[in-house]
Scaffold this motif. Structure first.
Motif, mmCIF file in Angstrom:
data_model
loop_
_atom_site.group_PDB
_atom_site.id
_atom_site.type_symbol
_atom_site.label_atom_id
_atom_site.label_comp_id
_atom_site.label_asym_id
_atom_site.label_seq_id
_atom_site.Cartn_x
_atom_site.Cartn_y
_atom_site.Cartn_z
ATOM 1 N N ALA A 60 -90.935 71.127 -74.580
ATOM 2 C CA ALA A 60 -92.244 70.864 -75.176
ATOM 3 C C ALA A 60 -92.373 71.413 -76.592
ATOM 4 O O ALA A 60 -93.184 70.913 -77.377
ATOM 5 N N ALA A 63 -92.087 68.698 -79.159
ATOM 6 C CA ALA A 63 -93.283 67.866 -79.306
ATOM 7 C C ALA A 63 -94.334 68.575 -80.153
ATOM 8 O O ALA A 63 -95.014 67.947 -80.968
ATOM 9 N N LEU A 64 -94.464 69.876 -79.989
ATOM 10 C CA LEU A 64 -95.431 70.639 -80.782
ATOM 11 C C LEU A 64 -95.052 70.617 -82.261
ATOM 12 O O LEU A 64 -95.919 70.468 -83.131
ATOM 13 N N ARG A 67 -95.655 67.166 -83.805
ATOM 14 C CA ARG A 67 -97.081 66.881 -83.981
ATOM 15 C C ARG A 67 -97.757 67.865 -84.938
ATOM 16 O O ARG A 67 -98.971 67.832 -85.099
ATOM 17 N N LEU A 120 -102.005 70.778 -75.227
ATOM 18 C CA LEU A 120 -101.223 71.523 -74.237
ATOM 19 C C LEU A 120 -101.356 70.916 -72.839
ATOM 20 O O LEU A 120 -100.404 70.927 -72.048
ATOM 21 N N GLU A 122 -101.876 67.665 -72.279
ATOM 22 C CA GLU A 122 -101.074 66.437 -72.298
ATOM 23 C C GLU A 122 -99.591 66.732 -72.084
ATOM 24 O O GLU A 122 -98.872 65.921 -71.496
ATOM 25 N N LEU A 123 -99.148 67.886 -72.553
ATOM 26 C CA LEU A 123 -97.751 68.298 -72.379
ATOM 27 C C LEU A 123 -97.512 68.947 -71.020
ATOM 28 O O LEU A 123 -96.404 69.393 -70.731
ATOM 29 N N GLN A 124 -98.557 69.014 -70.213
ATOM 30 C CA GLN A 124 -98.518 69.606 -68.874
ATOM 31 C C GLN A 124 -98.063 71.067 -68.897
ATOM 32 O O GLN A 124 -97.299 71.510 -68.034
ATOM 33 N N LEU A 125 -98.548 71.783 -69.895
ATOM 34 C CA LEU A 125 -98.270 73.219 -69.978
ATOM 35 C C LEU A 125 -99.419 74.037 -69.411
ATOM 36 O O LEU A 125 -99.232 75.208 -69.067
ATOM 37 N N GLY A 145 -92.887 71.525 -68.416
ATOM 38 C CA GLY A 145 -93.751 70.366 -68.599
ATOM 39 C C GLY A 145 -93.789 69.429 -67.415
ATOM 40 O O GLY A 145 -94.242 68.285 -67.526
#
Length: 281
Positions: A60, A63-64, A67, A120, A122-125, A145
């Motif tokens: 993840a 992705a951070l 973005r 966070l 959406e990233l399932q964190l 995630g």
């Protein structure tokens, strides 16, 4: 009776009572965690996932970075510090979290924090639910995630994790470092060695971080004396005419030196470049 309001760094000014400043808010959050070793355990899975068949893919963190989600990463690291037991959840006001990232306007802060939690989620964190008194309850999920419940890392074999020391906040690095700098600090800490390499060309495949972002982060950490070059090592490659090339060997300075791995990087070790280093893969 006269009341004096003290403003810390990044604290709002003005007359009368004012919201607590950023460093004071962070201190209260960290103190709330009651972690005796004052470090935050973060699984490697946040940086790099590993499937059951051994296949690895970026986690993840990539992705951070893609973005430009600096604020979500900042909040995630703090949340990871305070959710240290039980069901790994914390119930708090959005304004508290907003102050921790330096936003003191209540409306703007609430909106900014809400957007960060959405990333966070959406990233399932994390999961987020309404809490008592207008607060939100945030529950940390597994770093991979997958949406699985969080468990304490290191309880079994094959569950590697790094440790982020509280000095990251105590010394203000959360404000100083850019997102690439923070990402490379986590990646360097993930090595859990006193000496390691950070080949920029491998970062996209290993961690989903572009070579440019990796290079920027490495330079930033070096400029701030967090990361230091200890040596150079030779390795075999078909990308040069000779079939040999060299790359830097790095170490992390305290307080980021991996704990329980021996002596930390010293000024002497940082300046002593050995000769005749044997080729390594």
């Amino acid at each position: 009776m006269t009341t004096t309001t003290h403003h810390g760094f990044n604290s709002p000014g003005g007359q009368g009572p004012s919201p607590l400043g950023q460093p004071e808010t962070i201190k209260l959050i960290l103190d709330r965690s009651q972690r005796p070793n004052r470090t935050v355990p973060i699984r490697r899975a946040l940086l790099q996932r590993e499937a059951r068949d051994g296949t690895k893919s970026p986690g993840a963190l990539a992705a951070l970075v893609r973005r430009s989600a600096k604020r979500p990463l900042d909040l995630y690291l703090l949340l990871s510090a305070v959710t240290s037991g039980g069901d790994f959840s914390v119930t708090e006001w959005s304004t508290t979290w907003a102050r921790s990232v330096g936003i003191f306007d209540e409306t703007a802060g609430t909106a900014a924090v809400s957007r960060a939690w959405k990333v966070l989620k959406e990233l399932q964190l994390i999961t987020r639910a309404r809490g008592e008194g207008g607060k939100s309850t945030l529950t940390k999920l597994h770093e991979d995630g997958s949406g699985r419940p969080y468990t304490t890392p290191g309880e079994g074999l094959g569950d590697p994790y790094l440790q982020l020391p509280y000095e990251y906040w105590d010394r203000g690095w959360h404000n100083v470092l850019s997102l690439p700098g923070k990402a490379m600090l986590l990646i360097a800490s993930n090595e859990r060695k006193l000496r390691f390499t950070l080949p920029q060309e491998r970062m996209p495949g290993w961690f989903g971080i572009s070579a440019d972002s990796a290079g920027k982060g490495i330079r930033e950490l070096s400029e701030h004396d967090i990361l230091v070059q200890l040596d150079d090592e030779w390795y075999d490659t078909l990308k040069t005419r000779s079939g040999r090339a060299s790359r830097p060997v790095y170490g992390l300075r305290p307080p980021f030196t991996p704990r329980a791995l021996g002596e930390p990087v010293t000024d002497e070790a940082a300046t002593e470049i050995s000769s005749g280093t044997a080729p390594k893969e």
